[in-house]
Design a protein around this motif. Structure first.
Motif, PDB file in Angstrom:
ATOM      1  N   UNK A  41       0.851  -1.193   0.000  1.00  0.00           N
ATOM      2  CA  UNK A  41       0.000   0.000   0.000  1.00  0.00           C
ATOM      3  C   UNK A  41       0.885   1.241   0.000  1.00  0.00           C
ATOM      4  N   UNK A  42       0.441   2.256  -0.742  1.00  0.00           N
ATOM      5  CA  UNK A  42       1.186   3.512  -0.798  1.00  0.00           C
ATOM      6  C   UNK A  42       0.514   4.504   0.151  1.00  0.00           C
ATOM      7  N   UNK A  43       1.268   5.062   1.073  1.00  0.00           N
ATOM      8  CA  UNK A  43       0.706   6.051   2.007  1.00  0.00           C
ATOM      9  C   UNK A  43       1.850   6.711   2.747  1.00  0.00           C
ATOM     10  N   UNK A  44       2.305   7.832   2.208  1.00  0.00           N
ATOM     11  CA  UNK A  44       3.518   8.470   2.734  1.00  0.00           C
ATOM     12  C   UNK A  44       3.406   8.830   4.209  1.00  0.00           C
ATOM     13  N   UNK A  45       2.260   9.418   4.602  1.00  0.00           N
ATOM     14  CA  UNK A  45       2.211  10.069   5.910  1.00  0.00           C
ATOM     15  C   UNK A  45       1.431   9.278   6.958  1.00  0.00           C
ATOM     16  N   UNK A  46       0.991   8.082   6.623  1.00  0.00           N
ATOM     17  CA  UNK A  46       0.158   7.333   7.566  1.00  0.00           C
ATOM     18  C   UNK A  46       0.984   6.829   8.741  1.00  0.00           C
ATOM     19  N   UNK A  47       0.362   6.861   9.921  1.00  0.00           N
ATOM     20  CA  UNK A  47       1.056   6.350  11.095  1.00  0.00           C
ATOM     21  C   UNK A  47       0.904   4.839  11.205  1.00  0.00           C
TER      22      UNK A  47
END
Lengths: 391, 391
Positions: free
Chosen positions: B48-54
């Motif tokens: 999954x692509x998600x730069x800013x997810x914690x």
């Protein structure tokens, strides 16, 4: 407990009534999803659940702008658009960098994924409303395609058959091959385009002849990842796609359509199986494919429709293997070359130049410049203009 | 610059080769999506692509557990399951509290939304593979339903017609009405269940008679929000749903099926229009609906199938308005009552008690306890067992 309940009830009498959602859920929502909803002022409100997210944005790839959601007292994140015109708009929910879809929306295949969209209703949406008229059907059929290869692949297509098809005995019908844009697939013309309801209503009003419509998937596996990797104003083709990508896609798809699909449709359905009763059209990338396949196979197709087509600046003297060089010859064969594009479409300049070049060269065609951008709202209307001119 | 490029190339020679993805994309992925993919050891890897997810978790509602994704060097978040058996598993991507779907997955309607699923392939998936046999078709048809009211609503159904339907002239066919579970809809038996491919293969092997299959949406708008609001082990009905909800849903749906849908199907299709050639079956909530509608309308249906059905502890002496009290009478009318459930199904106890109660009361039925939980992997196999017993 009683007093707390009383306070809650009194508070709710004031607060809850004030916050009761106005408007109504969109027709593009899944059953019973309260959001997104359209408000009386034609704005649309989104509501997303995400306890721990730092930032949620609704993005529409230019359709209606981007909206940063804000926390509401009940723990949801909410945001509202500016007033919108009726039409269809793709959107995504971006949560801390993750581009996802809205659980409240039905799923529409665009940008090479199943994502969300809002259908903003209006009086002008009436032409694709389900009405008390005879209804055709959209079918899924499987067929074995070999294309340019030898090993067959089972492919699934969508086929619209007109209202009387099931009961008309031996009656045979003309066929329109109708293609989606880049990043979309064979489901797009029925899910996003409502081709079935548009045709049902046109046929009931005796504005179009009953016809079969075939939707294939024009994105070939060999072009993996390419179209979805770049940002686009809509799931159309980029104005200047890499030549190799287009060639690859077109060569394989052209072979599939002309050698596998057309013969299958003529075997499987009661068709009028000649070029005078076959049309090919498409939007954006699908328009470029329709033109390529159409002029390469004038023995199979005599009607071509280009809906906001990614055809660049078509030069009749040199492009398309010289098919347009001899205007008299192609005019004698083609019964209709239809070219339409919206005034706000990012492909406008190229398509208009193509039209002017064809006109100068004496190639007969219908030219329509309409309001609108590179969106389904426009392409549905193009079908309403195009289909009555066929057969 | 040269040395940095060289270093990168050398590093990549070691690192990139080691990290090149093994295995292959799942058949449930959208075209060209590289993830999720199945590895040689039958594990499945998500990306999954998600730069800013914690925090990103893949959740499967018990299907294959929950997986916390971790950042990979290329900026994606990745995670891998334990080795999985072949079958179909719903899942969600939870990003900082937002429950979304995976852009790499096709969209399947379950849990009252379009979400993601993995189809883990295996030799035992062969019974629903598209093969070189004659293929039927899945159609969408619109019809006007009044149900218990007077104002009509246009409803869309899915209908499977067998391979020879289009070419068999005046031949008429029996009909199976086949229903999904709570939180699913009319698309589920074709999208998740592959009813069309299952039947094509059964019919080609002469194991089942050619038949029409009809899928309606058994979730009524009046029950808005109720089923999706509570956590469930799968999109089946909770074991003990609120009585009001079930009554509401069943009364309206029963009227739609018996008064609107059956007559429409008999008008629109070449059916054998009598009870001896009509079956009704369903899974989970749809099984409870099939039983309710079936025994209330023995003039319309003579075959009933309960796939992991949410029927609670059926007491033949008191439940279903006494239809089961006179075993001889119902045995004389019903040609088949089929009851199947998996050993790991959370509804097992109630269904097994129902079976025992029916047996004690002398109500004839087929009883099958199989491996498996409350999942599509099981229900597809139930269709393979059930369909050959019909007509």
């Amino acid at each position: 407990m009683l007093s707390r309940l009383l306070v809650f009830t009194l508070l709710c009498g004031a607060v809850c009534a004030a916050q009761a959602p106005s408007g109504q859920p969109l027709p593009s929502n899944v059953l019973n999803a309260p959001y997104p909803r359209i408000n009386p002022d034609q704005t649309v409100t989104f509501r997303i659940k995400a306890e721990a997210a730092q930032k949620i944005t609704i993005t529409s790839n230019g359709g209606f702008g981007d909206i940063d959601l804000v926390k509401s007292p009940d723990g949801f994140l909410m945001g509202t658009t500016k007033p919108l015109s009726p039409g269809f708009f793709y959107y995504s929910v971006v949560v801390d960098g993750f581009t996802g879809s809205d659980p409240g929306s039905s799923a529409f295949f665009g940008y090479a994924k199943y994502g969300s969209a809002i259908e903003v209703p209006g009086a002008e949406s009436d032409f694709f409303a389900p009405k008390d008229v005879p209804h055709g059907t959209v079918r899924e059929d499987w067929y074995l395609a070999r294309g340019t290869g030898t090993e067959g692949t089972w492919r699934r297509i969508k086929v619209y058959t007109p209202p009387d098809y099931d009961t008309s005995g031996r009656t045979r019908y003309p066929v329109l091959y109708l293609q989606h844009g880049a990043g979309e697939n064979e489901t797009s013309w029925s899910n996003q385009g409502h081709e079935d309801l548009i045709m049902d209503n046109l046929i009931a009003a005796r504005k179009a002849k009953p016809m079969i419509i075939v939707n294939e998937n024009g994105v070939m596996p060999a072009t993996a990842g390419l179209p979805s990797a770049r940002p686009q104003p809509s799931p159309g083709t980029p104005a200047r796609p890499a030549r190799a990508m287009m060639d690859n896609r077109f060569t394989e798809f052209e072979a599939i359509v002309s050698k596998d699909l057309v013969p299958f449709i003529d075997r499987r359905f009661r068709t009028l199986a000649d070029a005078d009763h076959r049309a090919i059209a498409g939007l954006s990338m699908g328009g470029a494919q329709a033109l390529r396949i159409g002029v390469d196979h004038l023995d199979q197709f005599r009607y071509i429709g280009l809906f906001s087509a990614a055809i660049g600046n078509l030069d009749p003297a040199t492009d398309y293997d010289g098919h347009f060089k001899d205007a008299a010859a192609i005019n004698a064969k083609l019964r209709l070359l239809w070219i339409g594009i919206g005034a706000d479409d990012f492909l406008l300049a190229g398509v208009r130049t193509s039209h002017e070049n064809l006109e100068k060269a004496g190639v007969k065609h219908v030219w329509i410049e309409t309001p609108g951008a590179h969106v389904w709202t426009v392409w549905r209307k193009y079908l309403v203009d195009f289909a009555p001119r066929l057969f």
